[in-house]
Design a protein around this motif. Structure first.
Motif, PDB file in Angstrom:
ATOM      1  N   TYR A 149       5.670  -6.280  -8.552  1.00 28.40           N
ATOM      2  CA  TYR A 149       5.490  -5.235  -7.762  1.00 28.40           C
ATOM      3  C   TYR A 149       5.631  -6.058  -6.266  1.00 28.40           C
ATOM      4  CZ  TYR A 149       3.675  -2.720 -11.760  1.00 28.40           C
ATOM      5  OH  TYR A 149       3.625  -2.003 -12.946  1.00 28.40           O
TER       6      TYR A 149
ATOM      7  N   GLU B 276       1.884   6.436  -4.784  1.00 29.90           N
ATOM      8  CA  GLU B 276       2.377   5.384  -5.569  1.00 29.90           C
ATOM      9  C   GLU B 276       3.759   4.989  -4.896  1.00 29.90           C
ATOM     10  OE1 GLU B 276       3.277   6.880  -9.460  1.00 29.90           O
ATOM     11  OE2 GLU B 276       1.380   6.412 -10.040  1.00 29.90           O
TER      12      GLU B 276
ATOM     13  N   GLU C  20      -0.252   2.715  -6.487  1.00 29.22           N
ATOM     14  CA  GLU C  20      -0.642   3.200  -5.348  1.00 29.22           C
ATOM     15  C   GLU C  20      -1.115   2.065  -4.309  1.00 29.22           C
ATOM     16  OE1 GLU C  20      -2.211   3.809  -8.072  1.00 29.22           O
ATOM     17  OE2 GLU C  20      -2.156   6.103  -8.642  1.00 29.22           O
ATOM     18  N   THR C  21      -0.957   2.368  -3.021  1.00 33.87           N
ATOM     19  CA  THR C  21      -1.104   1.301  -1.989  1.00 33.87           C
ATOM     20  C   THR C  21      -2.357   1.789  -1.099  1.00 33.87           C
ATOM     21  OG1 THR C  21       0.532   2.204  -0.567  1.00 33.87           O
ATOM     22  CG2 THR C  21       1.120   0.328  -1.734  1.00 33.87           C
ATOM     23  N   TYR C  22      -3.039   0.791  -0.440  1.00 33.50           N
ATOM     24  CA  TYR C  22      -4.080   1.174   0.203  1.00 33.50           C
ATOM     25  C   TYR C  22      -4.264   0.293   1.928  1.00 33.50           C
ATOM     26  CZ  TYR C  22      -6.444   2.436  -4.118  1.00 33.50           C
ATOM     27  OH  TYR C  22      -6.858   3.205  -5.175  1.00 33.50           O
TER      28      TYR C  22
ATOM     29  N   LYS D 150       5.810   1.696  -9.984  1.00 35.41           N
ATOM     30  CA  LYS D 150       5.113   1.832  -8.718  1.00 35.41           C
ATOM     31  C   LYS D 150       3.682   1.801  -8.967  1.00 35.41           C
ATOM     32  CE  LYS D 150       7.773   5.958  -7.676  1.00 35.41           C
ATOM     33  NZ  LYS D 150       8.703   6.455  -6.908  1.00 35.41           N
TER      34      LYS D 150
ATOM     35  N   HIS E  78       4.908   2.605   1.683  1.00 34.34           N
ATOM     36  CA  HIS E  78       5.022   1.465   2.338  1.00 34.34           C
ATOM     37  C   HIS E  78       3.493   1.426   3.243  1.00 34.34           C
ATOM     38  CE1 HIS E  78       6.532  -2.163   4.341  1.00 34.34           C
ATOM     39  NE2 HIS E  78       6.096  -1.421   5.408  1.00 34.34           N
TER      40      HIS E  78
ATOM     41  N   GLU F 133       3.877  -4.735  -0.298  1.00 35.63           N
ATOM     42  CA  GLU F 133       3.609  -3.890   0.868  1.00 35.63           C
ATOM     43  C   GLU F 133       3.955  -2.551   0.538  1.00 35.63           C
ATOM     44  OE1 GLU F 133       5.729  -6.329   0.517  1.00 35.63           O
ATOM     45  OE2 GLU F 133       7.935  -5.604   0.761  1.00 35.63           O
ATOM     46  N   ASP F 134       4.438  -2.176  -0.589  1.00 35.95           N
ATOM     47  CA  ASP F 134       4.679  -0.768  -0.983  1.00 35.95           C
ATOM     48  C   ASP F 134       4.329  -0.573  -2.524  1.00 35.95           C
ATOM     49  OD1 ASP F 134       6.906  -2.132  -2.232  1.00 35.95           O
ATOM     50  OD2 ASP F 134       8.302  -0.999  -0.914  1.00 35.95           O
ATOM     51  N   GLY F 135       3.995  -1.461  -3.382  1.00 38.23           N
ATOM     52  CA  GLY F 135       3.699  -1.360  -4.589  1.00 38.23           C
ATOM     53  C   GLY F 135       4.680  -0.962  -5.262  1.00 38.23           C
TER      54      GLY F 135
ATOM     55  N   SER G 272      -2.301  -7.392   1.727  1.00 39.70           N
ATOM     56  CA  SER G 272      -1.977  -6.080   1.174  1.00 39.70           C
ATOM     57  C   SER G 272      -2.952  -5.572   0.112  1.00 39.70           C
ATOM     58  CB  SER G 272      -0.689  -6.101   0.522  1.00 39.70           C
ATOM     59  OG  SER G 272       0.231  -6.075   1.873  1.00 39.70           O
TER      60      SER G 272
ATOM     61  N   VAL H 268      -3.119  -3.045  -3.365  1.00 34.40           N
ATOM     62  CA  VAL H 268      -2.800  -2.026  -4.284  1.00 34.40           C
ATOM     63  C   VAL H 268      -3.451  -1.840  -5.497  1.00 34.40           C
ATOM     64  CG1 VAL H 268      -0.142  -2.963  -4.071  1.00 34.40           C
ATOM     65  CG2 VAL H 268      -1.729  -3.982  -5.889  1.00 34.40           C
TER      66      VAL H 268
END
Lengths: 273, 343
Positions: B296, B332, B312-314, B310, B335, B299-301, B264, B266
């Motif tokens: 955190y 942010e 950001e996720t990538y 929270k 998921h 999987e979803d930050g 994952s 983030v």
């Protein structure tokens, strides 16, 4: 590999050896640094002069009141006749005490009386001052006495290099009490009426002093405020008054007469008055 | 704005930390006072008092400022970084004692308000040598007071991490003011070149460590590109289990974590105090920041409830053993299905 995987989490109660070792090492070095600075500073800071402020103890002195060059008491200390200049509590002159004394004498000449005053002694380099700590309550008693004359002699025109200090702190209330670090305090004291004094330095020692007044012996506190705490060259008419010296300056030409001196390179002061 | 911070009790680590600070302060003060009594008997109590707390605060500030870069150079010093705010508040108390006592000593019992007197007694603002140095110390003390009073997590929550961090970065402005305060003040009264040398060396140490660690991080930040399509990040084998590999995409540092056979990604910036999440670890299924232990979900930050932070996720993808990342972040807390390894 195990060492690599250790991880520190501050909110947990314990931590792995890697981190506790790190903390121990850091603390040890920090403690050594603190001890080194604390002890090392003692050996490199400038030494202190041997001045004295008898804080908490009140002394009674009896003598004749003088008003020139400053409010003082001509008295005897250690079998020697001296003039003890008087200052007020805090950063103020003792003029209210002088006024109170005059009012208690109902217009009679203050010079015709022997006065006993109580205050806190300030001493340095053979000179004594007294803080009238209790204000008007400092007047213990007064009685008719024979007139004691002041010995005043002209010393001619002089150019003197020195630092303008506030004598109350300088003679013992604070130590050190000159130079840049004490400048603001000295400005407050002189602004509060304490007489400005030119202290003459020989090497690291201050050895001679001149009260600064205008040509008629009046106060020039406000006019010299921004020159306090600096080495200046002053030109004026000098005279000795008993065991003190006075330098009378022409206030109208003060800007020309006060020359700022840095490293003995004289530069004319252009400060507006 | 909701307030839902949870205070951490005075655990064993905090107590050990604080005891260390108290021992340091007491040792310094004891040596300073006893040393003056023996070597400088003519010094007045006020002078010793003012100098003790001024010098102590000055040395403590230097130690505080080098903790950050030291922890970046060697993770074993993270334990010192964790409770640095205790050190900071202690330093402020020392500086405040120095400042308040100096104002009382030099400016009170006069014909002017003491605070006004600090600014209006010496008016030589146009001179370097005669500059009213006490004003510089006063301004620095105001900054340190702001920092000390807002050092609790309550203020971090209410001000938000960016404003809070910005406020606390003002320590560098305070440091500059204090250096000027010392050089234009206390040092002017001294004649020993050693004192000038020590102040200069202290400044070099603080500045040098910051520049060195900064350069090191810049070198590590090799941008992978700003493409809208996926870019190559690293090989799976480059990432240790429960740890992360940091990469730079679209001007942002991103941490790619490997855990339980999954990957994952983030944003690297912890919302607490900007700690590097990529140097953290997966603990109890959560990414855990190495600075203060903020957590955190990978999987979803999002921080696990009741916390609300929270990041950001990538989007990641795996091609053979290569990890590819989409440089465009999701908002942010979005998921993103973790990429499974060895599918």
């Amino acid at each position: 590999m195990e060492q690599e995987d250790q991880f520190y989490i501050g909110w947990q109660d314990g931590s792995s050896p890697k981190y506790t070792k790190g903390r121990k090492g850091f603390y040890l070095i920090a403690l050594l640094v603190l001890a080194l600075f604390s002890a090392g500073y003692l050996f490199v800071e400038k030494s202190f002069v041997s001045s004295y402020f008898d804080y908490g103890n009140l002394t009674e002195l009896t003598g004749t009141v003088v008003e020139y060059p400053v409010f003082g008491l001509k008295t005897t200390i250690d079998n020697e006749q001296v003039t003890v200049p008087l200052v007020g509590f805090g950063k103020f002159d003792a003029d209210p005490v002088l006024e109170e004394l005059k009012s208690q004498l109902n217009g009679e000449s203050i010079n015709d009386y022997k006065v006993t005053l109580r205050g806190t002694l300030i001493q340095y380099n053979g000179k004594s001052w007294m803080e009238l700590t209790e204000g008007a309550e400092s007047i213990v008693s007064f009685a008719k006495s024979t007139l004691v004359n002041q010995s005043i002699a002209s010393l001619g025109q002089r150019m003197v290099i020195g630092e303008i200090v506030d004598p109350k702190c300088f003679f013992g209330v604070m130590n050190p009490a000159h130079g840049k670090i004490h400048k603001s305090c000295a400005i407050r004291c002189i602004s509060g009426g304490i007489p400005p004094l030119l202290a003459i330095r020989e090497g690291e020692e201050f050895t001679d002093y001149y009260f600064l007044t205008d040509e008629s012996g009046g106060k020039i506190n406000e006019q010299i405020l921004q020159h306090i705490g600096e080495t200046v060259t002053v030109v004026g008419s000098a005279e000795s008054v008993d065991d003190w010296k006075v330098l009378q300056l022409n206030v109208d030409q003060l800007a020309e007469n006060i020359l700022i001196s840095y490293d003995n390179q004289l530069t004319k002061c252009t400060a507006s008055l | 704005m909701s307030v839902s911070y949870t205070s951490i009790l005075w655990n064993k680590q905090k107590k050990t930390y604080d005891i260390g600070i108290i021992i340091g302060v007491l040792s310094f003060t004891l040596i300073f006072f006893i040393g003056h009594t023996v070597l400088h008997p003519d010094a007045t109590f006020e002078t010793i008092f003012i100098r003790n707390f001024g010098l102590l605060a000055f040395v403590m500030l230097h130690i505080i400022l080098i903790i950050g870069p030291l922890a970046r150079l060697n993770t074993k010093y993270l334990i010192i970084l964790y409770n640095r705010r205790h050190f900071g508040v202690s330093m402020f108390i020392m500086a405040a004692i120095h400042g308040i006592f100096s104002i009382l000593n030099f400016h009170s019992l006069s014909n002017t308000n003491p605070i006004k007197s600090v600014f209006l007694s010496n008016l030589k603002y146009d001179s370097i040598i005669q500059f009213p140095f006490q004003t510089l110390g006063f301004l620095a003390l105001i900054i340190l007071a702001l920092m000390a009073t807002t050092s609790h997590d309550f203020w971090l929550k209410n001000l938000g991490p960016k404003i809070w961090k910005g406020l606390h970065m003002m320590v560098y402005l305070a440091y500059a003011l204090i250096i000027a305060h010392v050089v234009l003040g206390a040092l002017q009264n001294e004649t020993s070149p050693i004192l000038y040398g020590v102040v200069f060396m202290g400044f070099l140490l603080v500045a040098g460590l910051h520049i060195y660690t900064g350069m090191k991080e810049i070198r590590a930040d090799k941008p992978l590109g700003n493409d809208i399509d996926f870019v190559f990040a690293c090989k799976v084998a480059d990432i240790k289990e429960n740890r992360a590999k940091m990469v730079m995409v679209s001007g942002e540092r991103v941490a790619i974590f490997k855990y339980e056979g999954k990957l994952s990604a983030v944003n690297n910036f912890c919302r607490h105090q900007g700690g590097p999440l990529g140097e953290g670890k997966i603990v109890d299924g959560c990414i855990t920041c190495p600075w203060h232990g903020y957590q955190y979900r990978p999987e979803d930050g999002q921080s696990p409830p009741p916390f609300t932070e929270k990041v950001e996720t990538y989007q990641l993808k795996l091609e053979n053993e290569e990890v590819w990342i989409n440089p465009q972040p999701f908002p942010e807390g979005t998921h993103v299905e973790p990429v499974k390894i060895n599918q």
